[in-house]
Design an enzyme around this catalytic site. Structure first.
Site, short mmCIF file in Angstrom:
data_model
loop_
_atom_site.label_atom_id
_atom_site.label_comp_id
_atom_site.label_asym_id
_atom_site.label_seq_id
_atom_site.Cartn_x
_atom_site.Cartn_y
_atom_site.Cartn_z
N GLY A 48 42.60 40.60 38.89
CA GLY A 48 42.35 41.96 38.45
C GLY A 48 43.46 42.91 38.79
O GLY A 48 44.62 42.51 38.93
N GLU B 14 38.14 34.40 30.11
CA GLU B 14 37.85 34.82 31.47
C GLU B 14 39.08 35.47 32.09
O GLU B 14 40.14 34.85 32.20
CB GLU B 14 37.44 33.59 32.31
N LEU B 15 38.95 36.70 32.52
CA LEU B 15 40.09 37.45 33.05
C LEU B 15 40.74 36.71 34.22
O LEU B 15 40.08 36.40 35.21
CB LEU B 15 39.62 38.84 33.52
N ASP B 16 42.05 36.44 34.10
CA ASP B 16 42.82 35.77 35.16
C ASP B 16 42.20 34.42 35.53
O ASP B 16 42.41 33.93 36.64
CB ASP B 16 42.94 36.66 36.40
N GLY B 17 41.47 33.84 34.60
CA GLY B 17 40.79 32.58 34.89
C GLY B 17 41.29 31.40 34.08
O GLY B 17 40.78 30.29 34.21
#
Lengths: 300, 300, 300, 300
Positions: C217, C242-245
């Site tokens: 994030g 998925e954020l940063d996933g």
């Protein structure tokens, strides 16, 4: 694409490993993998390297023994035929055969202790029946880990007898690999001629306490300190007749500063020596190293 | 203990930096910090190093100019008295004075571009009014960043005239530091005698594309490839009369494998060269480097 | 063994690369290498990986086009038949086809400049016809390197229109890969559904300025500073919903100390970001990366 | 400048170390160094750090005891007066006093063996009279190195009694530092309240097998494998009430690839754990660590 259900294989399943080095030509990957497949082998790892400059092809193939059509004792002869046809050299080993290894030491204990501890934890697939030393100091460590400790003093005038004794001991224990773990002595060409394989599969590993080719020879930490370097290193390499000139397997470095005295370099060096040596020995034992043109291919 | 409220100071507040090297004796930290405190200075950083072997004391003290009792122009003379009393050498600089720097290049652009970009972002507190090259190729980069580009060809038979021209240009721009950013030429002792300070505060930085003292001299990547090393490196150092023998400021390394050809070493090397050189230049500009006994103390 | 004479091959000889992922079964290495050999191809690199947990087999084979029996346009169809029979996915590419890539940026220039410079030096086999930015600042850099610069502002209320414009531009230039080079904006699932391939061969790479999964994030450097870590990092990964996933391609770290303020972390981070991103992009372009089970196999 | 003749000092000369943390104000370096100098002390190392955000000043001064005007027992009281005047906290220690340390372990031996070996080689200036374990397995190692081994089983329902026993044992041996060497148990706030100093000089060090703050809590290697990271790490930190949230002293990382299974991560992790923990313990013992605002200053 359908992803099969999660079915972890038993990690301990024994495998066979074929290493081959031969002149390069089209079709070699097919040739080798085809031979494995024709006998029903399931390949776990296959690594290849072509050296266009030398026209050489190097290969390492590992497959599961379970379900393989040939019995263990028939694999090496079959590979020998293959190698002959390809004009190459080969080695066959099995992942569950832990070779007997001798460790040569002097007075420093860190590499010896580290190696024996890694054997005990299962990191290094080898047995250590024999520790040879030119000083008696490290006998307790060897004995604690169940290795025979033999003190063979070395001086210029008795080097010949000492190396004869070494060869006798190595033969007695069926040693396949010698590790110089801060042995601080040079092996003679005669010893290497008698024990080493002068080809892709060397059998003596040394740890040198510098970032080779910097600081070849004696007292590398003192010279590194004198030069004011900002990194020191360690080099694990196969031993050849040329002092500190053999094929490099692994190197590691660590930062130093102006606050570090020679004894700090020695202290920091112990860690980087242990790591480089352990890494090299593991790569060797996993049969991930092959030598060509004075250098190594490391399939890691 | 009472922790004061959070009061971030302005980061851009100008500071003065005193570097001092002198024979060691008790009381030096008090002496130097006392002099700053006596004039009302608030010390931001204070670093010291004693070399017991040489009996030397090295110090770097940085304090805020705001509120300091002496005007800027009086600081160096006062420090000179101090240095004279202590039998040492000193340098006074101010964090907001960005010295004029000349970059010497040949045909490779990566170090030049990297340095100029870092100046633009504010990473390197310097100005670059002048780029000198023995080939014309990099003129566009210099010009894009607002630097004067001067092409001074070099051959053995005109080296003397070329270096005379260099010195003229350096003088014209009041250059305080020369950076050899892959210049690939050796500076003569005469040039160094004319431009460098032969003491704790050298003025010429070079980047060498090997992990010194390994692979001194020409074609280090080719020789590293030939030797089969597993790590390659770069070394930023002050230039002295001894080729690739000057005091080392920063070194960095990167892993290579048997899959890397010479051109891969060159490619990977560009990154490690840029990093080592940029780090060394920044340390120099922040006045965090001092030279003694052919080595550097780096207060980082 | 006879070592052939030294005959360096032309390094620029074009190769074909086949990437395949399929359910594991015995004989796959033979199957794939046999297909190449049957058409007269000389394999330069062959890498395989079996994931026993998932029962998957991943392969990358690279062979010389010169002398290969199939014309270029017939290779992908032939590989498609192979893939269908094996129940897998595949991709065929040619080493001399440099795909068109779009770089998305915001205001920070270091990753953009670094990528464009590496393209110019030949380190990254790609073309960059298009740079898309939500701020106008970096237009000069794009233009200097011959890329079209399009300013597409982004706000929550116009995100949909902006992404429609993005897709239009990507289509117009036939873009095959999008690189988020400090774009600092989240791509919507709709955008990914329209542009990305949801399989082994993703098409959007991001650089995140932390050692994921730490500091997902916003503002990772501020949070790293607050936590007092001793190493900071950067992570290059494929973008998924998925954020940063998404699957991680490359990570790098650099040491920090208590002397480093947040702005020092940001400064040091720029270097580690550039290195991790450049490494990931090169691996992607060399077709050395494949995705399975949310993770990457990197054949390097 | 005259460089004095080469006169190496005895490296074993005992030193005193003063650590001080207090509100920042002008003149502190002079104040502290002046106090040492006024008593005839020759400073060997002096490190200072100002945290402008918190308005704090941290200092570590080390000087030779030989020739110092105060007897050992008078130094701490004198420093206490100084600290009181400055509104700070302090600690005085002597380099030749090796504090008694207790190591807490469970079943894994690598950190315990590594620490004890480093004590024996002189790398870690401490004594280890006591090893406490919640399993009996490691008794032989403790005993080989001359430490008392006490097996104190832990379960949720007997944690209170177990920790009472711990405190009793720590008191009995006058323990100054507790090292959790893969103890795999959480210490309660009550234990910390009884044993730890809740200030700049914490007394419990833990090694966590991840790169914190990534993978806090249980099974970090399994989660790292699942996430597909390309680097794993280890973090040595002071223990506070917040699980894996205490001030970080040292971190280290090592590369992993898709070929590494969870057990390979665990194996590689053992090396990076040993290195990070040994580094942190040495820094602590050399009094090079101070805690402020939940973070550490490390004067190395």
């Amino acid at each position: 694409m359908r992803i099969p259900a999660f079915l972890p294989l038993p990690m301990t399943a024994a495998t066979a490993i074929l290493q081959m080095i031969c002149p390069d030509q089209p079709g070699l990957v097919r040739e080798l993998s085809g031979w494995v497949a024709a006998n029903g082998g399931n390949i776990v790892h296959a690594d290849h390297h072509s050296d266009p400059g030398a026209g050489l092809f190097l290969s390492r193939i590992e497959w599961q023994l379970e379900g393989f059509g040939l019995p263990r004792e028939a694999i090496a002869p079959a590979a020998a035929s293959l190698a002959e046809r390809l004009g190459g050299e080969f080695r066959v080993t099995f992942s569950d055969c832990h070779p007997p290894v001798a460790i040569f030491v002097s007075k420093q204990d860190h590499c010896l202790l580290d190696l024996l501890w890694r054997v005990r934890t299962g990191e290094l697939p080898m047995r250590v029946p024999l520790v040879i030393a030119n000083h008696p100091d490290l006998a307790p460590i060897a004995e604690e880990f169940g290795a025979r400790f033999v003190h063979v003093p070395i001086r210029a005038d008795i080097r010949e007898q000492a190396e004869a004794r070494h060869l006798e001991l190595l033969a007695e224990h069926g040693i396949e690999l010698v590790i110089l773990a801060k042995y601080m002595q040079v092996l003679t060409p005669a010893f290497l001629a008698a024990f080493d394989s002068p080809d892709a599969f060397h059998r003596v590993i040394n740890i040198h306490h510098s970032f080779l080719p910097a600081f070849k020879g004696a007292q590398p930490y003192h010279r590194a300190w004198e030069r004011g370097v900002k990194l020191i290193g360690a080099t694990a390499h196969y031993v050849t007749e040329e002092l500190d000139g053999g094929p490099i397997i692994a190197q590691s470095t660590v930062s130093v500063s102006h606050r570090d005295e020679v004894e700090d370099l020695i202290r920091k060096g112990r860690d980087t020596e242990r790591l480089a040596l352990a890494r090299a020995v593991r790569l060797h034992l996993k049969r991930q190293v092959m030598v060509y043109r004075g250098r190594t291919a490391v399939f890691a």
